[in-house]
Scaffold this active site. Structure first.
Site, PDB file in Angstrom:
ATOM      1  CD  GLU A 185      13.073   9.863  30.783  1.00 27.17           C
ATOM      2  OE1 GLU A 185      12.571   8.745  30.579  1.00 27.17           O
ATOM      3  OE2 GLU A 185      14.103  10.013  31.456  1.00 27.17           O
ATOM      4  N   GLY A 198      10.656  13.146  19.627  1.00 24.29           N
ATOM      5  CA  GLY A 198      11.948  13.114  20.334  1.00 24.29           C
ATOM      6  C   GLY A 198      13.113  13.076  19.350  1.00 24.29           C
ATOM      7  CD  GLU A 234       3.973   4.947  23.153  1.00 27.80           C
ATOM      8  OE1 GLU A 234       4.214   5.865  22.350  1.00 27.80           O
ATOM      9  OE2 GLU A 234       4.303   4.995  24.356  1.00 27.80           O
ATOM     10  CB  CYS A 264       5.754   6.565  29.118  1.00 25.40           C
ATOM     11  SG  CYS A 264       6.255   6.799  30.825  1.00 25.40           S
ATOM     12  N   GLY A 293       7.931  12.745  25.633  1.00 28.64           N
ATOM     13  CA  GLY A 293       6.889  12.672  24.616  1.00 28.64           C
ATOM     14  C   GLY A 293       7.138  11.494  23.698  1.00 28.64           C
ATOM     15  CB  SER A 294       5.633  10.646  20.480  1.00 22.10           C
ATOM     16  OG  SER A 294       5.967  11.782  19.715  1.00 22.10           O
ATOM     17  CB  THR A 295       9.783   7.342  19.553  1.00 17.08           C
ATOM     18  OG1 THR A 295       9.767   6.700  20.839  1.00 17.08           O
ATOM     19  CG2 THR A 295      11.079   7.014  18.837  1.00 17.08           C
ATOM     20  CE  LYS A 322       4.792  22.655  23.179  1.00 20.22           C
ATOM     21  NZ  LYS A 322       3.364  22.437  23.445  1.00 20.22           N
TER      22      LYS A 322
HETATM   23  P1  NAP Z   1       4.210  14.324  21.565  1.00 25.90           P
HETATM   24  O1  NAP Z   1       3.234  14.431  20.470  1.00 25.90           O
HETATM   25  O2  NAP Z   1       5.588  13.883  21.235  1.00 25.90           O
HETATM   26  O3  NAP Z   1       4.238  15.750  22.282  1.00 25.90           O
HETATM   27  C1  NAP Z   1       4.991  15.990  23.455  1.00 25.90           C
HETATM   28  C2  NAP Z   1       5.259  17.485  23.574  1.00 25.90           C
HETATM   29  O4  NAP Z   1       6.096  17.887  22.481  1.00 25.90           O
HETATM   30  C3  NAP Z   1       4.006  18.348  23.465  1.00 25.90           C
HETATM   31  O5  NAP Z   1       4.146  19.467  24.307  1.00 25.90           O
HETATM   32  C4  NAP Z   1       4.041  18.757  22.004  1.00 25.90           C
HETATM   33  O6  NAP Z   1       3.301  19.926  21.743  1.00 25.90           O
HETATM   34  C5  NAP Z   1       5.514  18.991  21.806  1.00 25.90           C
HETATM   35  N1  NAP Z   1       5.968  18.961  20.413  1.00 25.90           N
HETATM   36  C6  NAP Z   1       5.363  18.392  19.333  1.00 25.90           C
HETATM   37  N2  NAP Z   1       6.126  18.583  18.233  1.00 25.90           N
HETATM   38  C7  NAP Z   1       7.220  19.267  18.619  1.00 25.90           C
HETATM   39  C8  NAP Z   1       8.382  19.751  17.942  1.00 25.90           C
HETATM   40  N3  NAP Z   1       8.565  19.550  16.634  1.00 25.90           N
HETATM   41  N4  NAP Z   1       9.332  20.417  18.646  1.00 25.90           N
HETATM   42  C9  NAP Z   1       9.181  20.614  19.976  1.00 25.90           C
HETATM   43  N5  NAP Z   1       8.087  20.187  20.680  1.00 25.90           N
HETATM   44  C10 NAP Z   1       7.125  19.511  20.006  1.00 25.90           C
HETATM   45  O7  NAP Z   1       3.713  13.327  22.715  1.00 25.90           O
HETATM   46  P2  NAP Z   1       2.268  13.260  23.375  1.00 25.90           P
HETATM   47  O8  NAP Z   1       1.354  12.677  22.367  1.00 25.90           O
HETATM   48  O9  NAP Z   1       1.953  14.570  24.025  1.00 25.90           O
HETATM   49  O10 NAP Z   1       2.523  12.229  24.581  1.00 25.90           O
HETATM   50  C11 NAP Z   1       2.472  10.859  24.442  1.00 25.90           C
HETATM   51  C12 NAP Z   1       3.853  10.267  24.222  1.00 25.90           C
HETATM   52  O11 NAP Z   1       4.711  10.610  25.310  1.00 25.90           O
HETATM   53  C13 NAP Z   1       3.838   8.748  24.185  1.00 25.90           C
HETATM   54  O12 NAP Z   1       4.670   8.313  23.148  1.00 25.90           O
HETATM   55  C14 NAP Z   1       4.429   8.355  25.531  1.00 25.90           C
HETATM   56  O13 NAP Z   1       5.037   7.092  25.571  1.00 25.90           O
HETATM   57  C15 NAP Z   1       5.409   9.444  25.741  1.00 25.90           C
HETATM   58  N6  NAP Z   1       5.758   9.543  27.168  1.00 25.90           N
HETATM   59  C16 NAP Z   1       6.980   9.116  27.592  1.00 25.90           C
HETATM   60  C17 NAP Z   1       7.301   9.156  28.956  1.00 25.90           C
HETATM   61  C18 NAP Z   1       8.631   8.674  29.476  1.00 25.90           C
HETATM   62  O14 NAP Z   1       8.964   8.997  30.609  1.00 25.90           O
HETATM   63  N7  NAP Z   1       9.405   7.942  28.719  1.00 25.90           N
HETATM   64  C19 NAP Z   1       6.368   9.654  29.867  1.00 25.90           C
HETATM   65  C20 NAP Z   1       5.128  10.074  29.392  1.00 25.90           C
HETATM   66  C21 NAP Z   1       4.834  10.031  28.036  1.00 25.90           C
HETATM   67  P3  NAP Z   1       1.760  19.783  21.231  1.00 25.90           P
HETATM   68  O15 NAP Z   1       1.008  19.126  22.314  1.00 25.90           O
HETATM   69  O16 NAP Z   1       1.348  21.167  21.018  1.00 25.90           O
HETATM   70  O17 NAP Z   1       1.825  18.955  19.974  1.00 25.90           O
END
Ligand code: NAP
Length: 497
Positions: free
Chosen positions: A270, A253, A401, A304, A248-250, A195
Site C-alpha cells: 500500500e 515498497g 508526493e 496516503c 509506506g512510500s513507493t 515493525k
Molecule cells: P517509508 O519511509 O516507506 O517507511 C514505512 C516503513 O518502512 C517504516 O516502518 C520504515 O522504517 C520501513 N522501512 C524503511 N526502509 C525499509 C526497508 N528497506 N525495508 C523494510 N522496511 C523499511 O514511509 P513513511 O515515510 O513512514 O510513510 C509515508 C508514506 O507511506 C507515504 O508515501 C504514504 O503515501 C504512504 N502510505 C500509504 C498508505 C496506503 O494505504 N497506500 C497509507 C499510509 C501511508 P523507518 O521508519 O525506521 O524508516
C-alpha cells in the site's frame, strides 16, 4: 485553546524503558542502541525504544515460527479466535484515551483525530476483521480424473494461513495502519511480527500488551522496534517470513518487492499517492470547499489518500479559490493536544524540512500561493498550510508526493482536460469527482486511474470497502470480505474413493 491534560497512565508509559515485545513479554534487545521518540509539538524527546538488531530479528522470527508450528492459534476454533479479537477491540475501547494521547504525543496529529479515526477506527476495523475469522471457506469440486479407469475422486480446497507474516507500518496513522497490517494476518491464523516506524513506535507497543491481555497466545504477535535499514531489511529478507504486508512510500515498497521477489515471498504493498480531485462547474460549492479542506489538510496532509491536486472547471474556479482561501484564513494552528487546533505539527523535523523544500522550490519558480496561519512556535515541526495556484505541471510540488498540508489548484477548460491532467501521474491510489450530474458521476469514475474514486467526497474509507492502489501506488487490496485471501494459501485436497 482547550488543551487535553496528559493522563498519569500515559506519563507512566512514556517513562518506561521500552524493550522489544516478543513471545508475549518484554525482552531486552541484543544491542545497546536506543531510538528517541519526539513530540512534534515541542521538538523534545518524550521516550526511547530499542533499536532491534539482526539477532533480534532472528529471535522474533523464531518466536513467530515456533508459535505457528505449535499451531495453538491457527488450529484454534475460528469462533474462539474471533472472540479473542473482539476482546482486543474491547480493550482498545477501554484504553481509548490512553492510546489517543500516546498517538498525538508521538505523531503530532489532533487529539480529536486520534480519538475518532485512529482509536475509534482501530476498534471498527478490529471488529470487522474478527468477523472474518468465521467466514473462511473453500470449495468442493466435481473432477473427471480418468486414472485408473473407473476410479472416482472428490476434491476440495482449504484456505490455510500463510505462515509468518511481517507487517511494516508507516508513521502517519501508526495505530490504525498497524491494525490493518496485523489483524487480517491474525484472523487468518498466521503468526505476526510487526515493525512500526522508528518515528512512531509507542502505540503499537501498548497495543501488543493489549493483544496478550485479550488472549492472543505468546509468540503469535511480536513487535520489533527498530529502523527500516536494519530491522525492516532483515525481516523482509528472512527466509521464514512467508509474507510481507507493507504500507509506506513507493521507493521503499519497490525495494521490498525486489527483496521478496528474490525468494518468492508473498507481498502486498500500500504505497504513496498524488491524488486528484476533479471539480465540475455544476458541483455544490459549499460541499467542495468543506470536503476538500478536510481531504487536503486533515493530519496535515499526511494521509496516503489525501487530496493534493484540485482541477476545477473554468466557471467555478474563482469561487472555489475564494472559498479555500477563506477556509485557510480561518484555520487555527497549534499542538495536537489543543482540541481546537485544526492544523498541527507534521511528524518530524526531517519531514518538515522535506515539505519546506517543496514549498521553497515553488516560491523560487514564482508560483502563486495562498497560505494559512504561521507556526505558533519555532520548536514544533510546523508547516504553513498552503494552496498553490495554477502551478507549472513540471514543478516537483505538482508532480511528487509532498505528504504535507499543501494542495495545488488548477483551472481547466472542461472535464476532458481535468481527466487528462488527473491521470498524468505515475501514482494511482485515490481520486475524487465533484459534480451535480448523475451522467458525469456514472461516466467519469471508470476513466479515472485510481484504486478508489469518491464522488462528492474524498478520503472516506470503510472496513467493508476494498482499498489499495494501481500503478506506483501498490499491489493488492486491504479491507473488504476478501481481505484474508492475501494471508492464506489455497490447498487442494483430492480424495480417491
Ligand atoms: P517509508 O519511509 O516507506 O517507511 C514505512 C516503513 O518502512 C517504516 O516502518 C520504515 O522504517 C520501513 N522501512 C524503511 N526502509 C525499509 C526497508 N528497506 N525495508 C523494510 N522496511 C523499511 O514511509 P513513511 O515515510 O513512514 O510513510 C509515508 C508514506 O507511506 C507515504 O508515501 C504514504 O503515501 C504512504 N502510505 C500509504 C498508505 C496506503 O494505504 N497506500 C497509507 C499510509 C501511508 P523507518 O521508519 O525506521 O524508516
Amino acid at each position: 485553546m482547550t488543551v487535553t491534560s496528559v493522563l498519569p497512565e500515559v506519563q507512566a508509559f512514556l517513562a518506561r524503558t521500552h524493550s522489544l515485545y516478543l513471545d508475549g513479554k518484554w525482552v531486552s534487545s541484543s544491542g545497546e542502541g536506543r531510538l528517541p521518540v519526539f513530540n512534534p509539538a515541542t521538538g523534545s524527546v518524550i521516550a526511547s525504544v530499542a533499536d532491534a538488531t539482526y539477532e533480534d530479528v532472528q529471535r522474533a522470527v523464531g518466536s513467530a515460527k515456533n508459535s505457528f508450528r505449535k499451531g495453538v492459534w491457527r488450529e484454534m476454533r475460528p469462533a474462539d479466535r474471533e472472540r479473542i479479537l473482539l476482546r482486543l477491540a474491547d480493550l482498545v475501547e477501554r484504553d481509548a484515551e490512553i492510546l489517543a494521547q500516546l498517538e498525538t504525543l508521538e505523531q503530532g496529529q489532533s487529539i480529536m483525530l486520534s480519538r475518532l479515526l485512529e482509536v475509534g477506527g482501530a476498534q471498527s476495523w478490529i471488529r470487522y476483521v474478527a468477523g472474518l475469522t468465521t467466514k473462511i471457506t473453500g470449495q468442493t469440486f466435481d473432477v473427471s480424473i480418468q486414472m485408473p479407469p473407473g476410479a472416482r475422486y472428490t476434491a476440495y480446497t482449504r484456505k490455510e494461513p500463510i505462515g509468518v507474516v511481517a507487517g511494516i507500518v508507516p508513521w502517519n496513522f501508526p495505530l490504525l495502519i498497524g491494525v490493518w497490517k496485523v489483524l487480517p494476518a491474525l484472523a487468518a491464523g498466521c503468526s505476526v511480527i510487526v515493525k512500526p516506524s522508528e518515528t512512531t513506535p509507542l502505540t503499537m507497543l501498548r497495543f501488543g500488551e493489549l493483544a496478550t491481555e485479550a488472549g492472543v497466545p505468546d509468540g503469535v504477535f511480536n513487535i520489533l522496534t527498530g529502523t527500516g535499514r536494519i530491522a525492516g531489511e532483515c525481516l523482509v529478507q528472512h527466509p521464514d517470513v512467508a509474507k510481507v504486508s507493507f504500507t509506506g512510500s513507493t521507493p521503499v515498497g519497490k525495494r521490498i518487492a525486489q527483496n521478496c521477489a528474490s525468494r518468492l515471498a508473498r507481498v502486498s504493498l500500500e504505497l504513496g499517492g498524488k491524488n486528484p480531485a476533479i471539480v465540475l462547474a455544476d458541483a455544490d460549492l459549499g460541499r467542495v470547499v468543506g470536503g476538500l479542506t478536510m481531504a487536503g489538510f486533515m493530519n496535515q496532509g499526511q494521509v496516503c489518500a489525501a487530496c493534493s491536486r484540485i482541477y476545477v472547471e473554468e466557471p467555478l474556479f474563482d469561487r472555489v479559490a475564494a472559498g479555500l482561501q477563506q477556509a485557510l484564513s480561518g484555520m487555527s494552528i497549534g499542538p495536537g493536544m489543543d482540541e481546537n487546533a485544526f492544523i498541527n505539527p507534521v511528524v518530524s523535523s526531517q519531514h518538515q524540512k522535506k515539505i519546506q523544500s517543496f514549498l521553497d522550490g515553488a516560491t523560487e519558480a514564482g508560483a502563486e500561493m495562498l497560505q494559512g496561519p504561521a507556526a505558533p512556535n519555532e520548536q514544533g515541526f510546523y508547516v504553513r498550510p498552503t494552496l498553490v495556484i495554477n502551478p507549472d505541471d513540471s514543478l516537483p510540488l505538482a508532480r511528487d508526493e509532498v505528504f504535507g498540508p499543501v494542495m495545488t489548484l488548477t483551472r481547466v477548460k472542461n472535464a476532458e482536460e481535468a481527466l487528462s491532467k488527473a491521470n498524468d501521474t505515475p501514482f494511482g491510489l485515490a481520486a475524487s469527482l465533484w459534480t451535480g450530474s448523475l451522467d458525469a458521476a456514472m461516466r467519469l469514475p471508470p476513466k479515472m486511474e485510481a484504486g478508489t474514486v469518491w464522488v462528492n467526497s474524498h478520503v472516506m474509507i470503510d472496513p467493508n470497502m476494498p482499498f489499495g492502489g494501481i500503478k506506483d501506488s501498490g499491489i493488492g487490496r486491504d479491507f473488504g470480505t476478501g481481505w484474508l485471501d492475501a494471508f492464506t494459501e489455497t490447498k487442494s485436497i483430492c480424495i480417491q474413493h
